[in-house]
Design a protein around this motif. Structure first.
Motif, PDB file in Angstrom:
ATOM      1  N   ALA A   1       0.826  -1.207   0.000  1.00 32.32           N
ATOM      2  CA  ALA A   1       0.000   0.000   0.000  1.00 32.32           C
ATOM      3  C   ALA A   1       0.859   1.255   0.000  1.00 32.32           C
ATOM      4  N   ALA A   2       1.984   1.227   0.734  1.00 30.58           N
ATOM      5  CA  ALA A   2       2.873   2.391   0.765  1.00 30.58           C
ATOM      6  C   ALA A   2       3.443   2.698  -0.616  1.00 30.58           C
ATOM      7  N   TYR A   3       3.548   1.689  -1.457  1.00 29.93           N
ATOM      8  CA  TYR A   3       4.005   1.886  -2.833  1.00 29.93           C
ATOM      9  C   TYR A   3       2.831   2.203  -3.765  1.00 29.93           C
ATOM     10  N   ALA A   4       1.785   1.407  -3.690  1.00 28.93           N
ATOM     11  CA  ALA A   4       0.706   1.471  -4.676  1.00 28.93           C
ATOM     12  C   ALA A   4      -0.202   2.684  -4.516  1.00 28.93           C
ATOM     13  N   VAL A   5      -0.483   3.101  -3.293  1.00 25.08           N
ATOM     14  CA  VAL A   5      -1.408   4.218  -3.094  1.00 25.08           C
ATOM     15  C   VAL A   5      -0.843   5.521  -3.661  1.00 25.08           C
ATOM     16  N   PRO A   6       0.387   5.917  -3.331  1.00 18.40           N
ATOM     17  CA  PRO A   6       0.912   7.144  -3.939  1.00 18.40           C
ATOM     18  C   PRO A   6       1.040   7.033  -5.464  1.00 18.40           C
ATOM     19  N   LEU A   7       1.401   5.858  -5.949  1.00 22.12           N
ATOM     20  CA  LEU A   7       1.490   5.660  -7.395  1.00 22.12           C
ATOM     21  C   LEU A   7       0.121   5.856  -8.037  1.00 22.12           C
ATOM     22  N   GLY A   8      -0.892   5.286  -7.449  1.00 21.39           N
ATOM     23  CA  GLY A   8      -2.251   5.447  -7.962  1.00 21.39           C
ATOM     24  C   GLY A   8      -2.704   6.896  -7.923  1.00 21.39           C
ATOM     25  N   MET A   9      -2.387   7.594  -6.849  1.00 17.40           N
ATOM     26  CA  MET A   9      -2.763   9.006  -6.749  1.00 17.40           C
ATOM     27  C   MET A   9      -2.022   9.835  -7.795  1.00 17.40           C
ATOM     28  N   SER A  10      -0.761   9.532  -8.053  1.00 13.62           N
ATOM     29  CA  SER A  10       0.004  10.239  -9.086  1.00 13.62           C
ATOM     30  C   SER A  10      -0.606   9.997 -10.458  1.00 13.62           C
ATOM     31  N   CYS A  11      -1.006   8.772 -10.729  1.00 16.91           N
ATOM     32  CA  CYS A  11      -1.660   8.449 -12.010  1.00 16.91           C
ATOM     33  C   CYS A  11      -2.963   9.228 -12.141  1.00 16.91           C
ATOM     34  N   LYS A  12      -3.724   9.325 -11.049  1.00 17.25           N
ATOM     35  CA  LYS A  12      -4.986  10.059 -11.068  1.00 17.25           C
ATOM     36  C   LYS A  12      -4.750  11.525 -11.423  1.00 17.25           C
ATOM     37  N   VAL A  13      -3.739  12.133 -10.821  1.00 13.64           N
ATOM     38  CA  VAL A  13      -3.420  13.535 -11.096  1.00 13.64           C
ATOM     39  C   VAL A  13      -2.972  13.706 -12.545  1.00 13.64           C
ATOM     40  N   GLU A  14      -2.099  12.809 -13.003  1.00 10.51           N
ATOM     41  CA  GLU A  14      -1.600  12.898 -14.373  1.00 10.51           C
ATOM     42  C   GLU A  14      -2.740  12.748 -15.386  1.00 10.51           C
ATOM     43  N   LEU A  15      -3.639  11.819 -15.161  1.00 14.29           N
ATOM     44  CA  LEU A  15      -4.768  11.639 -16.073  1.00 14.29           C
ATOM     45  C   LEU A  15      -5.696  12.858 -16.059  1.00 14.29           C
ATOM     46  N   ALA A  16      -5.902  13.464 -14.896  1.00 18.59           N
ATOM     47  CA  ALA A  16      -6.730  14.670 -14.812  1.00 18.59           C
ATOM     48  C   ALA A  16      -6.077  15.815 -15.582  1.00 18.59           C
ATOM     49  N   GLN A  17      -4.746  15.933 -15.493  1.00 19.83           N
ATOM     50  CA  GLN A  17      -4.038  16.966 -16.242  1.00 19.83           C
ATOM     51  C   GLN A  17      -4.170  16.731 -17.746  1.00 19.83           C
ATOM     52  N   ARG A  18      -4.079  15.498 -18.172  1.00 21.51           N
ATOM     53  CA  ARG A  18      -4.240  15.189 -19.599  1.00 21.51           C
ATOM     54  C   ARG A  18      -5.638  15.545 -20.086  1.00 21.51           C
ATOM     55  N   ARG A  19      -6.647  15.174 -19.296  1.00 28.11           N
ATOM     56  CA  ARG A  19      -8.025  15.498 -19.688  1.00 28.11           C
ATOM     57  C   ARG A  19      -8.222  17.006 -19.779  1.00 28.11           C
ATOM     58  N   ALA A  20      -7.681  17.741 -18.815  1.00 25.88           N
ATOM     59  CA  ALA A  20      -7.817  19.200 -18.824  1.00 25.88           C
ATOM     60  C   ALA A  20      -7.116  19.796 -20.043  1.00 25.88           C
ATOM     61  N   ALA A  21      -5.927  19.277 -20.387  1.00 24.97           N
ATOM     62  CA  ALA A  21      -5.194  19.784 -21.558  1.00 24.97           C
ATOM     63  C   ALA A  21      -5.980  19.492 -22.842  1.00 24.97           C
ATOM     64  N   ARG A  22      -6.561  18.293 -22.955  1.00 22.20           N
ATOM     65  CA  ARG A  22      -7.357  17.964 -24.147  1.00 22.20           C
ATOM     66  C   ARG A  22      -8.592  18.848 -24.232  1.00 22.20           C
ATOM     67  N   ALA A  23      -9.258  19.097 -23.125  1.00 26.10           N
ATOM     68  CA  ALA A  23     -10.450  19.946 -23.118  1.00 26.10           C
ATOM     69  C   ALA A  23     -10.082  21.380 -23.495  1.00 26.10           C
ATOM     70  N   LYS A  24      -8.953  21.865 -22.990  1.00 28.82           N
ATOM     71  CA  LYS A  24      -8.507  23.222 -23.313  1.00 28.82           C
ATOM     72  C   LYS A  24      -8.171  23.331 -24.795  1.00 28.82           C
ATOM     73  N   ALA A  25      -7.475  22.345 -25.353  1.00 29.80           N
ATOM     74  CA  ALA A  25      -7.116  22.359 -26.770  1.00 29.80           C
ATOM     75  C   ALA A  25      -8.366  22.309 -27.640  1.00 29.80           C
ATOM     76  N   ALA A  26      -9.346  21.508 -27.264  1.00 30.43           N
ATOM     77  CA  ALA A  26     -10.592  21.418 -28.031  1.00 30.43           C
ATOM     78  C   ALA A  26     -11.347  22.742 -27.990  1.00 30.43           C
ATOM     79  N   ALA A  27     -11.382  23.392 -26.842  1.00 29.82           N
ATOM     80  CA  ALA A  27     -12.056  24.684 -26.720  1.00 29.82           C
ATOM     81  C   ALA A  27     -11.352  25.739 -27.569  1.00 29.82           C
ATOM     82  N   GLU A  28     -10.010  25.705 -27.582  1.00 32.79           N
ATOM     83  CA  GLU A  28      -9.246  26.654 -28.406  1.00 32.79           C
ATOM     84  C   GLU A  28      -9.501  26.417 -29.888  1.00 32.79           C
ATOM     85  N   ARG A  29      -9.544  25.134 -30.312  1.00 31.61           N
ATOM     86  CA  ARG A  29      -9.833  24.828 -31.715  1.00 31.61           C
ATOM     87  C   ARG A  29     -11.225  25.316 -32.105  1.00 31.61           C
TER      88      ARG A  29
END
Length: 187
Positions: free
Chosen positions: A127-155
């Protein structure tokens, strides 16, 4: 109907049915002795004394402390205030004690309430390994979604601006007219 004829030494009635009034009589022929090792109904289990550790197990107070920490860590990891405040809610202690009682009454789950359990130590390391890794993945995926949404709005904004800047292109909302498609017949 014959009920478990292989359990009795008596022959089954000729008609294949039971004689009236002998329901369960075949159980009298069974020789079952108590081996003294339990395994009976839950009423035979030792009552759980709140806070007092049973032999070889952590007590309910220590279990509740772990219950609270688990909720708080899950709340910090997810950002959900409800999880952090859960152990202070009415009924939380009773729920923790009920979970402890279930673990205590289920021998295959005793490893969850044994102090120094190797399984729990390994689970904590994982858990000490997997939980922070999972949280980092969650943040990274949220950043990707936000970047895609921003690019689509700009287009979309660029496409609107380009359409509005073409000569003779009037915005449909401004004129109240519907644009005509090139394949539509002209009225």
């Amino acid at each position: 109907m014959t009920v478990a004829p292989f359990l009795t030494d008596e022959p089954a009635p000729a008609d294949g049915g039971s004689a009236p009034g002998d329901e369960g009589a075949f159980l009298d022929a069974l020789n079952v002795e108590d081996d003294g090792q339990g395994g009976g109904p839950a009423e035979d289990a030792a009552p759980v004394d709140p806070g007092a550790p049973a032999d070889g197990f952590i007590g309910t107070d220590a279990f509740f402390a772990g219950f609270k920490v688990t909720h708080q860590l899950a709340g910090l990891g997810t950002g959900l205030r409800s999880l952090q405040e859960g152990p202070d809610a009415p009924g939380a202690r009773e729920a923790s004690d009920a979970i402890y009682a279930c673990l205590y009454d289920t021998p295959s789950l005793h490893f969850l309430i044994q102090p120094g359990s190797l399984w729990m130590q390994r689970a904590a390391v994982i858990a000490a390994y997997a939980v922070p890794l999972g949280m980092s993945c969650k943040v990274e995926l949220a950043q990707r979604r936000a970047a895609r949404a921003k690019a689509a709005a700009e287009r979309q904004a660029t496409a609107r601006a380009a359409a509005a800047s073409r000569p003779g292109a009037a915005a449909p909302a401004a004129t109240g007219e519907r644009p005509v498609h090139w394949q539509e017949p002209i009225p």
